[in-house]
Design a protein around this motif. Sequence first.
Motif, PDB file in Angstrom:
ATOM      1  N   ALA A   1       0.831  -1.205   0.000  1.00  0.00           N
ATOM      2  CA  ALA A   1       0.000   0.000   0.000  1.00  0.00           C
ATOM      3  C   ALA A   1       0.866   1.254   0.000  1.00  0.00           C
ATOM      4  CB  ALA A   1      -0.928  -0.008   1.221  1.00  0.00           C
ATOM      5  N   TYR A   2       1.953   1.232   0.743  1.00  0.00           N
ATOM      6  CA  TYR A   2       2.836   2.398   0.804  1.00  0.00           C
ATOM      7  C   TYR A   2       3.687   2.521  -0.457  1.00  0.00           C
ATOM      8  CZ  TYR A   2       1.461   3.164   5.608  1.00  0.00           C
ATOM      9  OH  TYR A   2       0.727   3.440   6.741  1.00  0.00           O
ATOM     10  N   PHE A   3       4.204   1.404  -0.934  1.00  0.00           N
ATOM     11  CA  PHE A   3       4.962   1.445  -2.181  1.00  0.00           C
ATOM     12  C   PHE A   3       4.079   1.933  -3.325  1.00  0.00           C
ATOM     13  CE2 PHE A   3       8.192  -1.805  -0.612  1.00  0.00           C
ATOM     14  CZ  PHE A   3       9.222  -0.883  -0.571  1.00  0.00           C
ATOM     15  N   GLY A   4       2.852   1.445  -3.373  1.00  0.00           N
ATOM     16  CA  GLY A   4       1.944   1.845  -4.446  1.00  0.00           C
ATOM     17  C   GLY A   4       1.714   3.340  -4.471  1.00  0.00           C
ATOM     18  N   GLU A   5       1.532   3.933  -3.298  1.00  0.00           N
ATOM     19  CA  GLU A   5       1.284   5.373  -3.240  1.00  0.00           C
ATOM     20  C   GLU A   5       2.558   6.170  -3.503  1.00  0.00           C
ATOM     21  OE1 GLU A   5      -1.654   8.394  -2.815  1.00  0.00           O
ATOM     22  OE2 GLU A   5      -1.587   6.264  -3.325  1.00  0.00           O
ATOM     23  N   ILE A   6       3.690   5.692  -2.989  1.00  0.00           N
ATOM     24  CA  ILE A   6       4.973   6.376  -3.253  1.00  0.00           C
ATOM     25  C   ILE A   6       5.254   6.391  -4.751  1.00  0.00           C
ATOM     26  CG2 ILE A   6       7.471   6.188  -3.009  1.00  0.00           C
ATOM     27  CD1 ILE A   6       6.972   5.080  -0.181  1.00  0.00           C
ATOM     28  N   TRP A   7       5.120   5.232  -5.381  1.00  0.00           N
ATOM     29  CA  TRP A   7       5.464   5.131  -6.798  1.00  0.00           C
ATOM     30  C   TRP A   7       4.427   5.792  -7.689  1.00  0.00           C
ATOM     31  CZ3 TRP A   7       7.100  -0.702  -6.311  1.00  0.00           C
ATOM     32  CH2 TRP A   7       8.316  -0.757  -5.622  1.00  0.00           C
ATOM     33  N   ARG A   8       3.162   5.802  -7.263  1.00  0.00           N
ATOM     34  CA  ARG A   8       2.153   6.539  -8.021  1.00  0.00           C
ATOM     35  C   ARG A   8       2.516   8.010  -8.080  1.00  0.00           C
ATOM     36  NH1 ARG A   8      -0.493  10.871  -6.645  1.00  0.00           N
ATOM     37  NH2 ARG A   8      -0.736   9.982  -4.565  1.00  0.00           N
ATOM     38  N   GLY A   9       2.923   8.571  -6.941  1.00  0.00           N
ATOM     39  CA  GLY A   9       3.320   9.976  -6.921  1.00  0.00           C
ATOM     40  C   GLY A   9       4.548  10.237  -7.775  1.00  0.00           C
ATOM     41  N   CYS A  10       5.498   9.302  -7.771  1.00  0.00           N
ATOM     42  CA  CYS A  10       6.714   9.477  -8.570  1.00  0.00           C
ATOM     43  C   CYS A  10       6.412   9.408 -10.061  1.00  0.00           C
ATOM     44  CB  CYS A  10       7.745   8.413  -8.188  1.00  0.00           C
ATOM     45  SG  CYS A  10       8.392   8.604  -6.514  1.00  0.00           S
TER      46      CYS A  10
ATOM     47  N   LYS B   1       8.866   2.796 -21.796  1.00  0.00           N
ATOM     48  CA  LYS B   1      10.030   3.308 -22.510  1.00  0.00           C
ATOM     49  C   LYS B   1      10.355   4.761 -22.175  1.00  0.00           C
ATOM     50  CE  LYS B   1       9.762   0.203 -26.512  1.00  0.00           C
ATOM     51  NZ  LYS B   1       9.712   0.125 -27.997  1.00  0.00           N
ATOM     52  N   VAL B   2       9.374   5.508 -21.708  1.00  0.00           N
ATOM     53  CA  VAL B   2       9.597   6.936 -21.476  1.00  0.00           C
ATOM     54  C   VAL B   2       9.361   7.324 -20.016  1.00  0.00           C
ATOM     55  CG1 VAL B   2       8.915   9.278 -22.130  1.00  0.00           C
ATOM     56  CG2 VAL B   2       8.942   7.455 -23.853  1.00  0.00           C
ATOM     57  N   ILE B   3       8.208   6.977 -19.479  1.00  0.00           N
ATOM     58  CA  ILE B   3       7.818   7.479 -18.160  1.00  0.00           C
ATOM     59  C   ILE B   3       8.510   6.738 -17.027  1.00  0.00           C
ATOM     60  CG2 ILE B   3       5.891   7.973 -16.633  1.00  0.00           C
ATOM     61  CD1 ILE B   3       6.015   9.603 -19.280  1.00  0.00           C
ATOM     62  N   LEU B   4       8.436   5.408 -17.031  1.00  0.00           N
ATOM     63  CA  LEU B   4       8.989   4.642 -15.916  1.00  0.00           C
ATOM     64  C   LEU B   4      10.499   4.827 -15.730  1.00  0.00           C
ATOM     65  CD1 LEU B   4       6.992   1.280 -15.907  1.00  0.00           C
ATOM     66  CD2 LEU B   4       6.815   3.207 -14.340  1.00  0.00           C
ATOM     67  N   PRO B   5      11.302   4.872 -16.812  1.00  0.00           N
ATOM     68  CA  PRO B   5      12.737   5.122 -16.579  1.00  0.00           C
ATOM     69  C   PRO B   5      13.003   6.418 -15.815  1.00  0.00           C
ATOM     70  CG  PRO B   5      12.388   4.308 -18.802  1.00  0.00           C
ATOM     71  CD  PRO B   5      11.020   4.572 -18.236  1.00  0.00           C
ATOM     72  N   GLN B   6      12.209   7.446 -16.067  1.00  0.00           N
ATOM     73  CA  GLN B   6      12.375   8.695 -15.324  1.00  0.00           C
ATOM     74  C   GLN B   6      11.802   8.592 -13.918  1.00  0.00           C
ATOM     75  OE1 GLN B   6      11.631  12.360 -17.811  1.00  0.00           O
ATOM     76  NE2 GLN B   6      10.822  10.844 -19.249  1.00  0.00           N
ATOM     77  N   ALA B   7      10.673   7.894 -13.789  1.00  0.00           N
ATOM     78  CA  ALA B   7      10.039   7.739 -12.480  1.00  0.00           C
ATOM     79  C   ALA B   7      10.905   6.914 -11.535  1.00  0.00           C
ATOM     80  CB  ALA B   7       8.665   7.092 -12.638  1.00  0.00           C
ATOM     81  N   ILE B   8      11.627   5.937 -12.069  1.00  0.00           N
ATOM     82  CA  ILE B   8      12.499   5.102 -11.228  1.00  0.00           C
ATOM     83  C   ILE B   8      13.568   5.964 -10.565  1.00  0.00           C
ATOM     84  CG2 ILE B   8      14.292   3.327 -11.318  1.00  0.00           C
ATOM     85  CD1 ILE B   8      12.570   1.896 -13.424  1.00  0.00           C
ATOM     86  N   ARG B   9      14.127   6.879 -11.314  1.00  0.00           N
ATOM     87  CA  ARG B   9      15.152   7.777 -10.751  1.00  0.00           C
ATOM     88  C   ARG B   9      14.563   8.613  -9.620  1.00  0.00           C
ATOM     89  NH1 ARG B   9      16.779  13.043 -11.968  1.00  0.00           N
ATOM     90  NH2 ARG B   9      18.976  13.477 -11.466  1.00  0.00           N
ATOM     91  N   ILE B  10      13.353   9.106  -9.809  1.00  0.00           N
ATOM     92  CA  ILE B  10      12.702   9.915  -8.774  1.00  0.00           C
ATOM     93  C   ILE B  10      12.345   9.060  -7.558  1.00  0.00           C
ATOM     94  CG2 ILE B  10      10.683  11.351  -8.264  1.00  0.00           C
ATOM     95  CD1 ILE B  10      10.588  12.008 -11.297  1.00  0.00           C
ATOM     96  N   ALA B  11      11.951   7.815  -7.815  1.00  0.00           N
ATOM     97  CA  ALA B  11      11.447   6.957  -6.746  1.00  0.00           C
ATOM     98  C   ALA B  11      12.541   6.298  -5.922  1.00  0.00           C
ATOM     99  CB  ALA B  11      10.554   5.861  -7.349  1.00  0.00           C
ATOM    100  N   THR B  12      13.762   6.286  -6.416  1.00  0.00           N
ATOM    101  CA  THR B  12      14.824   5.544  -5.714  1.00  0.00           C
ATOM    102  C   THR B  12      15.070   6.035  -4.288  1.00  0.00           C
ATOM    103  OG1 THR B  12      15.892   4.927  -7.796  1.00  0.00           O
ATOM    104  CG2 THR B  12      17.229   4.823  -5.811  1.00  0.00           C
TER     105      THR B  12
ATOM    106  N   ARG C   1      20.458  13.880  -2.215  1.00  0.00           N
ATOM    107  CA  ARG C   1      21.366  14.985  -2.555  1.00  0.00           C
ATOM    108  C   ARG C   1      21.764  14.933  -4.024  1.00  0.00           C
ATOM    109  NH1 ARG C   1      23.667  13.873   2.626  1.00  0.00           N
ATOM    110  NH2 ARG C   1      25.301  12.606   1.646  1.00  0.00           N
ATOM    111  N   ARG C   2      22.036  13.736  -4.535  1.00  0.00           N
ATOM    112  CA  ARG C   2      22.407  13.610  -5.944  1.00  0.00           C
ATOM    113  C   ARG C   2      21.273  14.075  -6.851  1.00  0.00           C
ATOM    114  NH1 ARG C   2      25.660   7.868  -6.770  1.00  0.00           N
ATOM    115  NH2 ARG C   2      27.540   8.444  -5.588  1.00  0.00           N
ATOM    116  N   MET C   3      20.046  13.717  -6.493  1.00  0.00           N
ATOM    117  CA  MET C   3      18.904  14.152  -7.293  1.00  0.00           C
ATOM    118  C   MET C   3      18.764  15.666  -7.248  1.00  0.00           C
ATOM    119  SD  MET C   3      15.781  11.489  -6.917  1.00  0.00           S
ATOM    120  CE  MET C   3      14.854  12.656  -7.888  1.00  0.00           C
ATOM    121  N   ALA C   4      18.948  16.247  -6.058  1.00  0.00           N
ATOM    122  CA  ALA C   4      18.843  17.704  -5.925  1.00  0.00           C
ATOM    123  C   ALA C   4      19.913  18.397  -6.751  1.00  0.00           C
ATOM    124  CB  ALA C   4      18.958  18.097  -4.461  1.00  0.00           C
ATOM    125  N   LEU C   5      21.127  17.869  -6.736  1.00  0.00           N
ATOM    126  CA  LEU C   5      22.193  18.455  -7.550  1.00  0.00           C
ATOM    127  C   LEU C   5      21.913  18.312  -9.033  1.00  0.00           C
ATOM    128  CD1 LEU C   5      25.357  17.269  -5.569  1.00  0.00           C
ATOM    129  CD2 LEU C   5      24.485  19.620  -5.776  1.00  0.00           C
TER     130      LEU C   5
END
Length: 222
Positions: free
Chosen positions: A99-108, A133-144, A210-214
């Motif tokens: 339930a928590y992963f689903g909501e975290i990743w939905r937001g990402c 091919k487009v959305i999930l590769p970017q969302a994974i970076r945000i969600a990590t 921090r890496r994402m913020a930079l």
Amino acid sequence: MGGDLNINHLEFLGHGALWTLGLSAMALIGGGLFGFVLALARIAPARALRWASGGYIQLIQGTPLLVILFLGYFGLAAIGFDLSPLVAAGASLTIYNAAYFGEIWRGCIQSVPKPQWEAAEGLGLSRTQRMFKVILPQAIRIATPPTVGFTVQIIKNTSLASVIGFVELARAGQIINNSLFKPFLIYAIIALIYFAMCYPISRLSRRLERRMALGRAQPIPA
């Protein structure tokens, strides 16, 4: 009752710590897979899927993990389904974490900039192709970072499995304390073991943030 802490007690705590890590891995993998399905369902075109997944998330997030553990072990046993403490704890943590992963990743997923969605659609890609091919590769970076950070909560939540008789780290410490009656020493050791397991993950999460913020702060070359 009484005695001194010895190497056998420490070895027993070590086995409990290994079971804590094993149960955490089960909850992380199971909850992650189920949570990914929930995240996709939350943004699905079908309204029924969105409502069903949203209702599940609200129900589980509003229910204490302790109650889910009791239902998964004692509740199912009362209606004829006898599960081992390991299976009951793994299933309960999977249900809870999903339930928590689903909501975290939905937001990402939804935080991926709208022009990216529009550009993928403009290329004539199907919804599945756009997503994978487009959305999930970017969302994974945000969600990590938040995913790594939530892993700490998973490890700590395994301590609740002791209420159904599963011998992980907290339960191992309780058993030892019942024989030695030295709660301060034993639970101090347990706290240090939990710290040793969780602190590196917390540091990794902060480093990733921090890496994402930079990365976001870097100007686009002209």
